[in-house]
Design an enzyme around this catalytic site. Structure first.
Site, PDB file in Angstrom:
ATOM      1  N   ASN A  13       0.996  -0.959   0.093  1.00 53.62           N
ATOM      2  CA  ASN A  13       0.017  -0.042   0.022  1.00 53.62           C
ATOM      3  C   ASN A  13       0.986   1.101  -0.194  1.00 53.62           C
ATOM      4  OD1 ASN A  13      -1.885   1.874   0.421  1.00 53.62           O
ATOM      5  ND2 ASN A  13      -2.448   1.406   2.214  1.00 53.62           N
ATOM      6  N   TRP A  14       1.128   1.793  -1.147  1.00 50.34           N
ATOM      7  CA  TRP A  14       1.948   2.957  -1.449  1.00 50.34           C
ATOM      8  C   TRP A  14       1.380   4.326  -0.584  1.00 50.34           C
ATOM      9  CZ3 TRP A  14       4.098   2.370  -7.105  1.00 50.34           C
ATOM     10  CH2 TRP A  14       4.460   1.198  -7.106  1.00 50.34           C
ATOM     11  N   LYS A  15       0.155   4.111  -0.341  1.00 47.59           N
ATOM     12  CA  LYS A  15      -0.502   5.352   0.104  1.00 47.59           C
ATOM     13  C   LYS A  15      -0.339   6.751  -0.747  1.00 47.59           C
ATOM     14  CE  LYS A  15      -0.530   3.330   4.657  1.00 47.59           C
ATOM     15  NZ  LYS A  15      -0.254   3.584   6.150  1.00 47.59           N
ATOM     16  N   HIS A 106      -9.686   0.883   4.972  1.00 45.62           N
ATOM     17  CA  HIS A 106      -8.451   1.387   5.921  1.00 45.62           C
ATOM     18  C   HIS A 106      -8.636   2.521   7.011  1.00 45.62           C
ATOM     19  CE1 HIS A 106      -4.074   2.606   6.585  1.00 45.62           C
ATOM     20  NE2 HIS A 106      -3.864   1.415   5.873  1.00 45.62           N
ATOM     21  N   GLU A 108      -6.907   4.789   7.907  1.00 42.05           N
ATOM     22  CA  GLU A 108      -6.769   6.228   7.564  1.00 42.05           C
ATOM     23  C   GLU A 108      -7.906   6.672   6.785  1.00 42.05           C
ATOM     24  OE1 GLU A 108      -1.836   5.312   7.126  1.00 42.05           O
ATOM     25  OE2 GLU A 108      -3.344   5.674   5.584  1.00 42.05           O
ATOM     26  N   GLU A 179      -4.971  -4.698  10.541  1.00 42.49           N
ATOM     27  CA  GLU A 179      -4.308  -3.728  10.782  1.00 42.49           C
ATOM     28  C   GLU A 179      -4.332  -2.991  12.260  1.00 42.49           C
ATOM     29  OE1 GLU A 179      -2.221  -2.092   7.057  1.00 42.49           O
ATOM     30  OE2 GLU A 179      -4.139  -1.396   6.981  1.00 42.49           O
ATOM     31  N   GLY A 185       2.773   2.424  10.802  1.00 45.86           N
ATOM     32  CA  GLY A 185       3.453   3.590  10.520  1.00 45.86           C
ATOM     33  C   GLY A 185       4.259   4.117  11.755  1.00 45.86           C
ATOM     34  N   SER A 223       3.560  -2.226  10.251  1.00 46.31           N
ATOM     35  CA  SER A 223       4.840  -1.978  10.159  1.00 46.31           C
ATOM     36  C   SER A 223       5.335  -3.501   9.919  1.00 46.31           C
ATOM     37  CB  SER A 223       5.391  -1.557  11.774  1.00 46.31           C
ATOM     38  OG  SER A 223       4.930  -0.282  11.951  1.00 46.31           O
ATOM     39  N   GLY A 244       2.992  -1.285   4.431  1.00 49.43           N
ATOM     40  CA  GLY A 244       2.948   0.105   4.170  1.00 49.43           C
ATOM     41  C   GLY A 244       4.254   0.776   3.735  1.00 49.43           C
ATOM     42  N   GLY A 245       4.989   1.223   4.771  1.00 51.16           N
ATOM     43  CA  GLY A 245       6.307   1.907   4.608  1.00 51.16           C
ATOM     44  C   GLY A 245       7.258   0.947   3.727  1.00 51.16           C
TER      45      GLY A 245
END
Length: 265
Positions: A13-15, A106, A108, A179, A185, A223, A244-245
């Site tokens: 997930n590049w967001k 998600h 967010e 998640e 993150g 993470s 994610g990151g």
């Protein structure tokens, strides 16, 4: 009962990242990793979720990858078809562009952008009707975990949308991504034991909703990185990762995929 026979998914997930030049570089690096040391499709499904503006360009660039790497939309409109909905992208338009997968729910989106259970149900309804596979995200806050209601919260998030998901949808078009919000993150991650315990509860909850619940892939996110991927992959009810990151680095993402693929060998 374990979901260990399920072919795992590793989804990046590049967001709201990165710029197009960096995306191109990532794609070329990832292709090279797959060329040099293949990950078989029967060992692990691979996918990335770029920004909406890059969806089709990423899809085209991945078309000549050594194996299938799916392209996933990060969101979908609750409105159907086409029409006067400025800024929205419908499931109809995603399907028309051969985008077959979408993230919905998600944290967010829930916390920052107003995705209530009713909105999520509408989005899932539209996505399923157009034949898209939904990666439905669930997870609890740190406060909810400390209060001892994490399992209740997560299972309720699934029940919130279950009325619009048919038996056939559970069989063919649903993936769950757990998640824990406090791990997204932050560099923190649930221990493999805690993650497995929640996944086992989700598996049991899905089995109560549908006979197909035992075969729905349940991914872990929060993470995920190469250093913890192997331990997570060894858990019987963790069927992959929503990354994610670490997914913004082609080598890290490849190593995570390798860990889940190796567990299927």
């Amino acid at each position: 009962m374990s979901g260990s026979t399920i072919v795992p998914w590793v989804i990046g997930n590049w967001k709201m990242n990165p710029a197009w030049a960096s995306s191109q570089q990532w794609i070329e690096q990832f292709k090279q990793h797959l060329q040099q040391s293949p990950i078989l499709e029967q060992q692990c499904h691979l996918a990335v979720a770029p920004t909406a503006i890059a969806l089709n360009r990423v899809q085209v660039q991945l078309d000549n990858a050594p194996r299938t790497v799916h392209t996933v939309a990060q969101d979908v409109s609750r409105f159907s078809g086409t029409g006067a909905f400025t800024g929205e992208i419908s499931a109809t338009l995603l399907a028309d562009s051969q985008i077959g997968y979408v993230l919905i729910g998600h944290s967010e989106r829930r916390e920052l952008l107003g995705d209530t259970p009713d909105v999520l149900k509408a989005k899932i309804t539209q996505a399923l009707a157009e034949g898209l596979t939904v990666i439905y995200c669930v997870g609890e806050t740190l406060e909810q975990r400390e209060q001892g209601v994490a399992e209740q919260v997560v299972l309720q998030q699934i029940c919130d949308v279950a009325t619009v998901i048919s038996e056939q949808h559970w069989q063919n078009q649903m993936i769950i991504a757990y998640e824990p919000i406090w791990a997204i993150g932050t560099g923190k991650t649930a221990s493999a034991q805690d993650a497995q315990a929640m996944h086992e509860k989700i598996r049991a909850g899905l089995a109560q909703l549908s006979p197909a619940g035992q075969q729905v892939a349940i991914l872990y996110g929060g993470s995920v990185k190469p250093e913890n991927a192997q331990e997570l992959a060894a858990c019987p009810d963790i069927n992959g990762a929503l990354v994610g990151g670490a997914s913004l680095n082609a080598e890290s993402f490849y190593q995570i995929a390798q860990a889940f693929a190796a567990n299927q060998s």
